[in-house]
Scaffold this active site. Structure first.
Site, PDB file in Angstrom:
ATOM      1  CE  LYS A 107      -4.500   0.746   0.306  1.00  0.00           C
ATOM      2  NZ  LYS A 107      -5.505  -0.244  -0.104  1.00  0.00           N
TER       3      LYS A 107
HETATM    4  N1  GLU Z   1      -7.132  -0.099  -3.451  1.00  0.00           N
HETATM    5  C1  GLU Z   1      -7.870  -1.280  -3.768  1.00  0.00           C
HETATM    6  C2  GLU Z   1      -7.946  -2.197  -2.565  1.00  0.00           C
HETATM    7  O1  GLU Z   1      -7.813  -1.760  -1.452  1.00  0.00           O
HETATM    8  C3  GLU Z   1      -7.370  -1.958  -5.025  1.00  0.00           C
HETATM    9  C4  GLU Z   1      -5.947  -2.413  -5.001  1.00  0.00           C
HETATM   10  C5  GLU Z   1      -5.454  -2.906  -6.350  1.00  0.00           C
HETATM   11  O2  GLU Z   1      -6.223  -2.912  -7.297  1.00  0.00           O
HETATM   12  O3  GLU Z   1      -4.280  -3.252  -6.426  1.00  0.00           O
HETATM   13  O4  GLU Z   1      -8.204  -3.349  -2.684  1.00  0.00           O
END
Ligand code: GLU
Length: 423
Positions: A107
């Site tokens: 993240k």
């Molecule tokens: N931000 C989204 C999540 O928390 C998508 C992450 C992604 O597509 O890599 O799952």
């Protein structure tokens, strides 16, 4: 935003530990999962439009690459801190494992209120952040995506910045891009579509008809808004919705098409506070939304929303976590005692990363799948994962959250054991 007591990473560790105990794991099997593999903190200088320089704090955390390249979004929010980013990275590891993607978890975040920046400032901030996390990211190791307050356009800037450094176009470095520059059809709606699948499945499981089922949604961004639209079209009665500005309630069900049209106006997004209420529609606060009398409550905003206090007052029979980490550990205990079903984030909102994975596969193969193929593969994965989680929860006589963690933990530990510890 976060009070002293609330440390999202510690909450994450608590849940992880609990699943390991239920699986009777030896600590050596999962010890490494308690620590993110890599954390990078950056100070991002940006030349503002008025000539001043502001420095923003940014992070990229890779929690685990045991099952594949790290995957996870980037959020822009004034309250993010490192513990939140670490927790969200770990959630991605477990989420990818629940839906069985060959990916690990990561993240990223920038501490910023993006609404206060001009488009050019936002672009410079994004490009400089990308340049600073460049050693960590790449299609073979860590692939960012959208999250809170980031979108397709921003992903396009990230792809371009990375490509400029490489000297050639690299589509697969980021997902959630505009379709014109390597994005996938269906990615924008994917998280909301996945949430909708799960809502339908859990309603079926509980013997509640989808038509007329009463639903409340906290957050009308990409995820909440899409879920609202799809569930409304499915015949559900969306009685309450909200965004940062306010909530709207209508006993007989809101007209979601009208609300969506209002929000998605030509000049960007409008807040719900300006939506003409009156008649059967009344404005409600956040607490009222979370505790209104519905079949399904869908928190689709930020973490730490369903707290102990809220959990005691929740009237919903089912909570489907479209946001990441909306329920605190203490609240979860109360909901369990009260017999309220909680479909955890790592299952409920996994549709986004699933189609991100499809996008990455398409980029790697330089192909474009049709939208029907994407939606049907997404649905297949969501339904299978729901079944797998349900089965684990039944086998271990536990909640869906623990069922999901047990499923993910087993897969992670297997991968770790097979790979062994280097050297
Ligand atoms: N931000 C989204 C999540 O928390 C998508 C992450 C992604 O597509 O890599 O799952």
């Amino acid at each position: 935003m976060h009070d002293q007591k609330y440390n999202p990473y510690e909450q994450m560790l608590e849940v992880m530990e609990k699943s390991a105990k239920m699986l009777n794991l030896d600590t050596r099997d999962y010890e490494a999962l308690k620590y993110p593999e890599r954390e990078l903190k950056v100070a991002i200088p940006v030349e503002m439009d008025d000539g001043t320089v502001r420095v923003f704090e940014g992070h990229r955390v890779q929690h685990s690459s045991s099952r594949g390249p790290c995957k996870g979004g980037i959020r822009y929010h004034p309250d993010v801190d490192i513990n939140e980013v670490k927790a969200l990275a770990a959630l991605m590891t477990f989420k990818c494992a629940v839906v069985n993607l060959p990916c690990g978890g990561a993240k990223g975040a920038i501490r910023v209120e993006p609404a206060q920046l001009s488009k050019n400032e936002l672009k410079r901030l994004t490009r400089r952040y990308t340049a600073m996390i460049l050693p960590l990211i790449g299609p073979e190791k860590d692939i960012p995506a959208p999250d809170v307050n980031t979108n397709e356009e921003i992903m396009g800037w990230i792809m371009d910045t990375y490509s400029m450094f490489k000297g050639f176009t690299v589509h697969g470095v980021v997902t959630g891009k505009p379709v014109e520059i390597g994005g996938s059809l269906g990615r924008r709606e994917a998280t909301g579509r996945g949430v909708t699948c799960i809502v339908e499945e859990v309603l079926k499981h509980e013997g509640i008809q989808a038509e007329g089922a009463r639903i409340a949604i906290q957050g009308m961004g990409n995820v909440g808004g899409t879920a609202a639209k799809l569930l409304y079209n499915r015949g559900c009665k969306i009685v309450a919705v909200s965004d940062v500005s306010c909530g709207l309630y209508c006993e007989s069900g809101l007209d979601i098409n009208d609300i969506m049209q209002y929000i998605e106006c030509k000049n960007g997004r409008r807040l719900l506070e300006g939506y003409p209420a009156g008649g059967s529609i009344r404005r409600i606060g956040n607490e009222e939304l979370l505790t209104c009398d519905v079949d399904v409550l869908i928190p689709a905003a930020l973490e730490n929303q369903v707290t102990e206090k809220i959990a005691r007052q929740v009237k919903a029979r089912i909570i489907v976590e479209a946001a990441n980490g909306p329920t605190t550990v203490e609240a979860d205990r109360i909901l369990e005692e009260r017999g309220i079903i909680v479909v955890p984030d790592i299952l409920a909102n996994a549709g986004g990363v699933t189609v991100s994975y499809f996008e990455w596969v398409q980029n790697n193969q330089a192909v474009l799948w049709r939208e029907e193929i994407i939606n049907s593969r997404l649905e297949e994965i969501m339904l299978q994962s729901f079944k797998d989680v349900m089965k684990k929860a039944q086998d271990y006589n536990t909640t869906l959250r623990m069922g999901a963690y047990i499923l993910a933990m087993e897969r992670l530990v297997k991968a770790k054991k097979m790979r062994g510890i280097f050297p």
